[in-house]
Design a protein around this motif. Sequence first.
Motif, mmCIF file in Angstrom:
data_model
loop_
_atom_site.group_PDB
_atom_site.id
_atom_site.type_symbol
_atom_site.label_atom_id
_atom_site.label_comp_id
_atom_site.label_asym_id
_atom_site.label_seq_id
_atom_site.Cartn_x
_atom_site.Cartn_y
_atom_site.Cartn_z
ATOM 1 N N ALA A 31 -41.553 66.786 77.605
ATOM 2 C CA ALA A 31 -41.638 68.082 76.939
ATOM 3 C C ALA A 31 -42.082 67.886 75.490
ATOM 4 N N ASP A 32 -42.774 68.898 74.961
ATOM 5 C CA ASP A 32 -43.203 68.827 73.569
ATOM 6 C C ASP A 32 -42.006 68.912 72.634
ATOM 7 N N PHE A 33 -42.084 68.161 71.550
ATOM 8 C CA PHE A 33 -41.026 68.172 70.542
ATOM 9 C C PHE A 33 -41.656 67.821 69.208
ATOM 10 N N SER A 34 -41.201 68.483 68.149
ATOM 11 C CA SER A 34 -41.674 68.130 66.813
ATOM 12 C C SER A 34 -40.553 68.362 65.810
ATOM 13 N N GLY A 230 -42.301 61.705 57.002
ATOM 14 C CA GLY A 230 -42.684 63.073 56.689
ATOM 15 C C GLY A 230 -42.939 63.959 57.878
ATOM 16 N N GLY A 231 -42.685 63.488 59.084
ATOM 17 C CA GLY A 231 -42.881 64.317 60.262
ATOM 18 C C GLY A 231 -42.984 63.481 61.513
ATOM 19 N N PHE A 232 -42.601 64.088 62.646
ATOM 20 C CA PHE A 232 -42.635 63.393 63.933
ATOM 21 C C PHE A 232 -43.012 64.400 65.004
ATOM 22 N N SER A 233 -43.816 63.969 65.966
ATOM 23 C CA SER A 233 -44.127 64.825 67.104
ATOM 24 C C SER A 233 -44.160 63.996 68.380
ATOM 25 N N LEU A 234 -43.777 64.649 69.471
ATOM 26 C CA LEU A 234 -43.803 64.023 70.789
ATOM 27 C C LEU A 234 -44.484 64.997 71.729
ATOM 28 N N THR A 235 -45.611 64.581 72.301
ATOM 29 C CA THR A 235 -46.391 65.442 73.184
ATOM 30 C C THR A 235 -46.791 64.657 74.422
#
Length: 274
Positions: A31-34, A230-235
Amino acid sequence: MGFQRVSRYLPLGLLGFLLLSRAAVPQARAADFSDDFAGPLKADWTVASIGNLGQGEFTGKDIKTTATAEGGLLTVISGGGNAYDQKETDDFGYVYLKPAGDWQATLKVTRVGERRVRAGLVARASTDPGSPSVFLAAQRLGGLIFGSRTAAGQVPAVSRNLVELDTKTPVWLRLVRRGRLFQASHSYDGENWVGGPGALVNPAFDTGDALVGIGVSSQIEDSYGLAQFGGFSLTAPPAVDSGLVTTTALLTDADGNPVGGAWVSVRDSGNNQV
């Protein structure tokens, strides 16, 4: 795609064979997560101290990993004399998620503290100190470090100094998992990506899910290490055109025994890394 070759990053003394296939790569189930780290730290994250982080040099108390999200920055403080290096176990702070299946993880590394501190993306089979793992870490002294441990309690195969980092500029790290295949890349603006350090195969991730998250190690025994993000995303991983040729690497020693944890770099006819 034109002619492909295995680059100089293959370990010396190994025989590399590229098995080419036109089959499509399985797509993601994650699942997408940010998280922009505006704060507080989202409940999806788990904060853990892996292995022996040592004791504070001045306090004499056991070092424990802390992670604080505020104002667009995640600050992780941890210890650990060794992580992702020539040792059977790792000692580091881990802020991680538990996604299902394949994924693409992207992390903006804003600050890496002392010269020895290592900080970056870490995938693991478990939180056991000797767990199979894949890591892409930034270090002011040494650039990008990419490698993996293919079996529990095994010394990992590590490539060092593949990219010299500009310590004045944030660096974005990206790690893509498709089963046992892990691909690493980096960027200095979050938009233009360099297809390196490359890719590796870790048979320990043939089946099942993998933890993924942020790892920080001081790399000095009984010492604190700090890094900020400064930021993280999981796609889901980007789709792979079924018309393209995909590669799987089978590496063996001189006796024909399979060797895990090595990495390959595939380039087209223009010597561009793919």
